[in-house]
Design an enzyme around this catalytic site. Structure first.
Site: not given
Ligand code: PLP
Length: 406
Positions: A122, A199, A202, A225, A364
């Protein structure tokens, strides 16, 4: 037994209609809905228990501090971390990864040092590393997914060189649902002295997590999430890495003393938590995680895996539907396009008319979209409250989209 109908009753929003149809919420990968216990915790915090934390000596401030600080322990328990001092509270994964980039990587990495990323990261786990590339001459090395959307842990390990300082990798792709064998990567990285940031945005939602068993150095989660409030989250940082890390943001709360000449920092993890935090958001996250642990992450995982299998079978019957990613180990996340020129936005608009909420766009994940050769997909991402009936509704709505857009 997993009683999905009882679970659904815990989420008030699921009883509403959208465009005259019962809501079918399949955009959990973007943000999940909130159970009543979370809504109640937020209401209680604001209506009866609110004050700033860590600062006051009065009753409400102490109460709010106790409620807020208790969440550190809840997150530690949720992640399988015995010492809650390895949990830094924050506003979500984006902040967590930026903290590591600015506080740990920037002071340590030199020109030519390497960071390994997978192509399915992401942007939150890409852009902070581009900062290091742009500003410090750090090299980003990309590891591609296989044709089925899986990621071979050996390919990540093979990318390690003596210059590698960090592997920053998702545990679960937000686009393909691919689960990554993070443990194998961490085990090998450790023997080579390479740090691993996972990360878990998910990954932490779809299966039980034991960070100590994974053996990573950093593990980031994001509250919204996990059925908690937006603006809440945390990152696990091992004691060893915490000792190496400099504060990323300066301000109140993260200091012991400040004079004209010098600053003495607070002890970790508060050293990395500057300013008034998301007090109520964090309290809400605590309620969400307690709810998830009460239901049981293993049971949630089994339910979602059954949904994944049901959806996979149903989608097989639609020969005009392209599903991106068929890894053997994947979460219930499906990115799709229709054969022909139908745009993902048009598909999602038709689905929305049927009450079905999905996400359409690049999710993203620019490098992954390039790798897949698509500009956008429609993503249906399932959560703990979704049902097989809802998958049937999704399939009906997709058939309509195919009819109208083919
Ligand atoms: N990493 C992954 C795999 C995600 O799906 C997301 C959010 O869609 C993020 C990072 C970013 O999370 P946040 O916007 O809550 O900081």
């Amino acid at each position: 037994m997993y009683d999905v109908e009882a679970i659904r009753k815990d989420f008030p929003i699921l009883s509403r209609e959208v465009n005259g149809k019962p809501l079918v919420y399949l955009d959990n990968g973007a943000s999940a809905q909130k159970p009543q216990v979370v809504i109640d915790a937020i209401t209680q915090a604001y209506s009866m228990e609110y004050a700033n934390v860590h600062r006051g000596l009065h009753y409400l401030s102490n109460l709010a501090t106790d409620k807020y600080e208790a969440v550190r322990g809840t997150i530690a328990k949720f992640l399988g971390v015995p010492d809650e001092n390895e949990i830094v509270l924050n506003s979500g994964t984006t902040e967590g990864i930026n903290m590591v980039a600015y506080g740990w990587a920037m002071p340590r990495l030199q020109v030519g040092d390497e960071i390994i990323l997978s192509v399915m990261e992401h942007h939150a786990n890409i852009v902070p590393w581009h900062f290091l590339r742009e500003r410090q001459g750090v090299v980003i090395k990309w590891v591609d997914t296989a044709a089925d959307g899986s990621l071979d842990p050996q390919a990540v390990i093979d990318a390690i060189t003596p210059k590698t300082k960090l592997i920053a990798i998702t545990q679960c792709s937000n686009v393909l649902g691919t689960m990554v064998d993070v443990k194998t990567i961490c085990t090998e990285a450790k023997t080579r002295g390479v740090a691993v940031l996972v990360d878990g945005s998910q990954g932490s939602v779809h299966a039980p997590v034991d960070v100590k068993d994974l053996g990573c150095d950093f593990y980031a989660i994001t509250g919204h999430k996990l059925y908690g409030p937006s603006g809440s989250g945390a990152i696990y940082v091992s004691h060893e890495r915490m000792k190496e890390m400099q504060p990323f943001m300066g301000g109140g709360d993260m200091i012991k003393e400040v004079s004209k000449e010098a600053v003495t920092y607070n002890d970790p993890p508060m050293k990395f938590e500057a300013g008034t935090p998301g007090i109520v958001q964090t309290i809400g996250l605590g309620a969400a995680l307690n709810y998830l642990m009460d239901v049981g992450m293993d049971k949630i995982a089994a339910h979602e895996n059954a949904l994944r299998d049901y959806a996979t079978e149903k989608f097989k019957g639609l020969n005009w539907l392209n599903i991106q990613g068929h890894a053997a180990n994947k979460a219930a996340i499906f990115s799709m396009t229709l054969q022909g020129a139908a745009h993902a936005h048009d598909i999602s608009t038709i689905l929305d008319k049927r009450g079905v909420a999905v996400r359409a766009g690049h999710h993203c994940a620019g490098p992954l979209m390039d790798h897949l050769g698509v500009s956008a997909t429609c993503r249906a991402s399932f959560g703990m409250y979704n049902t097989t009936d809802e998958i049937d509704t999704l399939v009906d709505a997709l058939e309509l989209a195919h009819e109208l857009l083919a």
